[in-house]
Design a protein around this motif. Sequence first.
Motif, PDB file in Angstrom:
ATOM      1  N   THR A 225       7.768   1.217 -11.918  1.00 35.28           N
ATOM      2  CA  THR A 225       8.663   0.279 -11.216  1.00 35.28           C
ATOM      3  C   THR A 225       8.029  -0.152  -9.889  1.00 35.28           C
ATOM      4  O   THR A 225       8.198  -1.287  -9.454  1.00 35.28           O
ATOM      5  N   ASN A 226       7.272   0.760  -9.248  1.00 31.35           N
ATOM      6  CA  ASN A 226       6.594   0.375  -7.994  1.00 31.35           C
ATOM      7  C   ASN A 226       5.539  -0.702  -8.251  1.00 31.35           C
ATOM      8  O   ASN A 226       5.446  -1.682  -7.514  1.00 31.35           O
TER       9      ASN A 226
ATOM     10  N   GLN B   2       9.215   5.129 -17.680  1.00 30.39           N
ATOM     11  CA  GLN B   2       7.945   4.614 -17.146  1.00 30.39           C
ATOM     12  C   GLN B   2       6.814   5.204 -17.985  1.00 30.39           C
ATOM     13  O   GLN B   2       6.846   6.381 -18.346  1.00 30.39           O
TER      14      GLN B   2
ATOM     15  N   LYS C 230       3.771   6.595 -10.968  1.00 29.95           N
ATOM     16  CA  LYS C 230       2.799   7.060  -9.956  1.00 29.95           C
ATOM     17  C   LYS C 230       3.471   8.021  -8.985  1.00 29.95           C
ATOM     18  O   LYS C 230       4.580   7.753  -8.504  1.00 29.95           O
ATOM     19  N   GLY C 231       2.776   9.101  -8.666  1.00 30.39           N
ATOM     20  CA  GLY C 231       3.239  10.020  -7.633  1.00 30.39           C
ATOM     21  C   GLY C 231       2.336   9.924  -6.423  1.00 30.39           C
ATOM     22  O   GLY C 231       1.380   9.139  -6.403  1.00 30.39           O
TER      23      GLY C 231
ATOM     24  N   LEU D 286      13.343   4.215  -9.738  1.00 25.44           N
ATOM     25  CA  LEU D 286      13.933   3.141  -8.927  1.00 25.44           C
ATOM     26  C   LEU D 286      12.933   2.694  -7.876  1.00 25.44           C
ATOM     27  O   LEU D 286      12.302   3.537  -7.226  1.00 25.44           O
ATOM     28  N   SER D 287      12.793   1.387  -7.717  1.00 23.21           N
ATOM     29  CA  SER D 287      11.998   0.859  -6.608  1.00 23.21           C
ATOM     30  C   SER D 287      12.851  -0.114  -5.818  1.00 23.21           C
ATOM     31  O   SER D 287      13.458  -1.023  -6.398  1.00 23.21           O
TER      32      SER D 287
ATOM     33  N   ASN E 135       8.026  14.354   1.200  1.00 28.77           N
ATOM     34  CA  ASN E 135       8.697  13.480   0.233  1.00 28.77           C
ATOM     35  C   ASN E 135       9.301  14.176  -0.980  1.00 28.77           C
ATOM     36  O   ASN E 135       9.682  13.505  -1.921  1.00 28.77           O
ATOM     37  N   ASP E 136       9.351  15.505  -0.969  1.00 32.51           N
ATOM     38  CA  ASP E 136       9.865  16.188  -2.161  1.00 32.51           C
ATOM     39  C   ASP E 136      11.318  16.599  -1.964  1.00 32.51           C
ATOM     40  O   ASP E 136      11.684  17.121  -0.906  1.00 32.51           O
TER      41      ASP E 136
ATOM     42  N   GLY F 213       9.668   3.757  -3.721  1.00 31.91           N
ATOM     43  CA  GLY F 213       9.815   4.261  -5.088  1.00 31.91           C
ATOM     44  C   GLY F 213      10.460   5.634  -5.075  1.00 31.91           C
ATOM     45  O   GLY F 213      10.082   6.504  -4.289  1.00 31.91           O
ATOM     46  N   ILE F 214      11.434   5.797  -5.960  1.00 32.42           N
ATOM     47  CA  ILE F 214      12.132   7.079  -6.043  1.00 32.42           C
ATOM     48  C   ILE F 214      12.200   7.500  -7.507  1.00 32.42           C
ATOM     49  O   ILE F 214      12.622   6.715  -8.367  1.00 32.42           O
TER      50      ILE F 214
HETATM   51  C1  BTN Z   1       5.935  12.074  -5.636  1.00 33.85           C
HETATM   52  O1  BTN Z   1       6.724  12.992  -5.507  1.00 33.85           O
HETATM   53  O2  BTN Z   1       4.717  12.285  -5.748  1.00 33.85           O
HETATM   54  C2  BTN Z   1       6.459  10.665  -5.641  1.00 33.85           C
HETATM   55  C3  BTN Z   1       7.044  10.310  -6.979  1.00 33.85           C
HETATM   56  C4  BTN Z   1       7.597   8.899  -7.007  1.00 33.85           C
HETATM   57  C5  BTN Z   1       7.962   8.471  -8.399  1.00 33.85           C
HETATM   58  C6  BTN Z   1       8.685   7.153  -8.397  1.00 33.85           C
HETATM   59  S1  BTN Z   1       9.435   6.795  -9.954  1.00 33.85           S
HETATM   60  C7  BTN Z   1       9.789   5.179  -9.421  1.00 33.85           C
HETATM   61  C8  BTN Z   1       8.587   4.698  -8.651  1.00 33.85           C
HETATM   62  N1  BTN Z   1       7.598   4.147  -9.558  1.00 33.85           N
HETATM   63  C9  BTN Z   1       6.486   4.875  -9.578  1.00 33.85           C
HETATM   64  O3  BTN Z   1       5.495   4.630 -10.278  1.00 33.85           O
HETATM   65  N2  BTN Z   1       6.585   5.900  -8.741  1.00 33.85           N
HETATM   66  C10 BTN Z   1       7.860   5.920  -8.066  1.00 33.85           C
END
Ligand code: BTN
Length: 326
Positions: free
Chosen positions: A90-91, A112, A116-117, A133-134, A173-174, A202-203
């Motif tokens: 979504t990001n 998804q 991405k994290g 969610l973005s 961010n966790d 992004g969440i």
């Molecule tokens: C992390 O903890 O490393 C961050 C994770 C973030 C994941 C969200 S899911 C929605 C948005 N799209 C992505 O690809 N990543 C973020």
Amino acid sequence: MTFKQDIIDALTLAYPQILTFENLASELMASQERVVKSVTELQEQNYPISTQGRDIHLAYPLLSVPAILKQLETDFIGKPVQLHARLDSTNSYAKENLTDLINGEIILAHEQTAGKGRLGRNWTSPAGASISLSLVLKSDIPFERIPLLTQLTAASLVKALDAWADVKIKWPNDIILNNKKIAGVLVETEFSGRSLKGIVIGIGINTNVDQMDIPEDLQSKATSIREEKAGEIDPNKLVARFLKHFENFYVAFLGSQHTEPFLSICREQSVLIGKDYWIIDKEQKRKASIRTIDPTGGLVVTYHDTNKTEVITSTDLSIRGEHTYV
Ligand code: BTN
């Protein structure tokens, strides 16, 4: 996805009521054959839909725009909402389509395929069991204040989730429940030359993910709200609550530069403050006592090797216990 999403909307709005194929077909003004075919496809894609004879129901509510809008009390955050069946990320979608998206718009996906994290890690988002969610922001925020948005988002998630659980934050961010990660935040920026085109927040939230769907290497570190609380969670209520808390903090942050309302939550709910951790970056691993979060959102630590107190602002690092994640 629209017809399938219509089925998801009808089942989610009816939840926990059990519907019949006849009900659904007449509500959607479609043939029963078409409904049966789409429901079968959704089941094959692992959506939690149970059928028994003529009856059909969800194991728990799924993301649904009408269900979010029914509960949404914001002025501009979450307006409008886009919901996709499957996106790579979504990001990435929000960044690629930034020009066409407006301030406050959100992109949601049931699944998804390349989430991405942080730190280039992957983020797993199984169909119908997690929230991806973005949120798009197009405001003039000074570059050095952008990292505060991660803290603002984390505090909004704590407040949104307090209807279900007392969750903690592991800076930066966790989101943590019972010492395991249930959600993460990834803030990305998009520039056009030197000017900021937009910010994408992004969440990812593991709402109803089964423990067995969590990748093997993360089994000891990650979980879902349903696994920990042994109950299902309504993602639409959670999204609406999150957006409302985000808007409250964000309006105060933009208007009066108020950071204390959300930073105080980040401090109170921190799993790190008051304990010793290893701070690990590309070059080294140093033990530190974690003191507090400063007004810029940085982590204040005292390193054991030098006895010096410093503020960590870079998020390109990992924080680990002796043998533990939290
Ligand atoms: C992390 O903890 O490393 C961050 C994770 C973030 C994941 C969200 S899911 C929605 C948005 N799209 C992505 O690809 N990543 C973020």
